[in-house]
Design an enzyme around this catalytic site. Structure first.
Site, mmCIF file in Angstrom:
data_model
loop_
_atom_site.group_PDB
_atom_site.id
_atom_site.type_symbol
_atom_site.label_atom_id
_atom_site.label_comp_id
_atom_site.label_asym_id
_atom_site.label_seq_id
_atom_site.Cartn_x
_atom_site.Cartn_y
_atom_site.Cartn_z
ATOM 1 N N ILE A 202 -14.645 -5.451 20.137
ATOM 2 C CA ILE A 202 -15.326 -5.728 18.793
ATOM 3 C C ILE A 202 -16.466 -4.586 19.138
ATOM 4 O O ILE A 202 -17.375 -4.728 19.932
ATOM 5 C CB ILE A 202 -15.895 -7.039 18.384
ATOM 6 N N HIS B 77 -9.520 -16.630 25.318
ATOM 7 C CA HIS B 77 -8.824 -15.616 26.469
ATOM 8 C C HIS B 77 -8.316 -16.801 27.313
ATOM 9 O O HIS B 77 -8.777 -17.688 27.638
ATOM 10 C CB HIS B 77 -10.286 -14.961 27.140
ATOM 11 N N ASN C 84 -13.517 -15.896 20.066
ATOM 12 C CA ASN C 84 -12.532 -15.391 20.610
ATOM 13 C C ASN C 84 -11.877 -16.313 21.641
ATOM 14 O O ASN C 84 -12.550 -17.289 22.253
ATOM 15 C CB ASN C 84 -12.745 -14.177 21.445
ATOM 16 N N ASN D 283 -1.657 -18.663 18.158
ATOM 17 C CA ASN D 283 -2.877 -19.403 17.850
ATOM 18 C C ASN D 283 -3.196 -19.429 16.404
ATOM 19 O O ASN D 283 -3.781 -20.362 16.163
ATOM 20 C CB ASN D 283 -4.210 -18.536 18.744
HETATM 21 C C1 GRF Z 1 -3.549 -15.463 23.849
HETATM 22 O O1 GRF Z 1 -3.147 -15.977 25.145
HETATM 23 C C2 GRF Z 1 -5.103 -15.467 23.746
HETATM 24 O O2 GRF Z 1 -5.694 -15.951 24.721
HETATM 25 C C3 GRF Z 1 -5.065 -13.893 24.081
HETATM 26 O O3 GRF Z 1 -3.955 -13.168 23.502
HETATM 27 C C4 GRF Z 1 -3.041 -14.294 23.429
HETATM 28 C C5 GRF Z 1 -2.603 -14.172 21.881
HETATM 29 O O4 GRF Z 1 -1.487 -15.061 21.778
HETATM 30 N N1 GRF Z 1 -6.315 -13.463 23.714
HETATM 31 P P1 GRF Z 1 -0.981 -15.521 20.210
HETATM 32 O O5 GRF Z 1 -0.688 -14.075 19.554
HETATM 33 O O6 GRF Z 1 -1.853 -16.285 19.763
HETATM 34 O O7 GRF Z 1 0.366 -16.022 20.289
#
Ligand code: GRF
Length: 192
Positions: free
Chosen positions: A89, A105, A103, A17
């Protein structure tokens, strides 16, 4: 609302991400609580300053978060994006950045908060799941929803195939939410 210019991304792991965000938006600083996080290599490769704060090096969550707050303030951060940051947090961070921490999720919240959200959805027999970008509050995977994307779960799907579909949507909507915050289409200050 005061314009948001400086963005921080907080990570613990792979950082896919983070990668999606940094390809669309300038990032001022990346912070990890895990020294081995691959996300740190992504940040370095992109020329973004990256710092590690390990919880074990602090005597309390308050002092751990205070150190992170100081680093964020040093970089004049106005928006904090949690991207796979595996910690709840606390008050120190929330009070320093009210309505400025978001965030992502991997579920359609409020369904399936917590760990292994895609597996949770599959175990529950869900025919749809997805991902959610939300404003962070003191509870885990909780707070006003800013954007969601759905994916279909087909009978032929596996955990890996659903994870891939969910990640694809994450990488699409997280940068989009940030763009809408920066353009003023999403007004964080007006969210109750
Ligand atoms: C993602 O699936 C996000 O939704 C969750 O943790 C994962 C992180 O993946 N909170 P990355 O480190 O961004 O590849």
């Amino acid at each position: 609302m005061k314009p948001i210019r400086n963005i921080a991304v907080l990570v613990s792991g792979n950082g896919s991400n983070l990668q999606a965000i940094l390809e669309q938006h300038p990032i001022s600083v990346v912070i990890s609580d895990q020294p081995e996080a691959f996300a740190l290599q992504r940040a370095t490769k992109a020329g973004i300053p990256a710092f590690v704060f390990e919880r074990k090096n602090f005597s309390s969550r308050t002092s751990f978060e205070a150190a992170i707050v100081a680093k964020l303030q040093e970089h004049q951060i106005e928006l904090i994006c949690l991207a796979g940051f595996m910690r709840i947090i606390g008050k120190t961070l929330l009070d320093a950045f009210p309505k400025r921490i978001i965030n992502i999720h991997p579920s359609l919240l409020p369904a399936f908060p917590g760990l292994d959200a895609v597996q949770q959805a599959l175990s529950a027999g869900a025919t749809h799941t997805g991902c959610t970008v939300h404003l962070v509050d003191e509870l885990m995977d909780h707070g006003p929803i800013l954007m969601q994307a759905q994916v279909k779960v087909e009978p032929s799907d596996t955990l890996a195939s659903v994870l891939e579909k969910v990640h694809r949507e994450e990488h699409r909507i997280y940068p989009q939410v940030i763009a809408e915050i920066l353009s003023g289409k999403i007004r964080l200050d007006e969210i109750a």
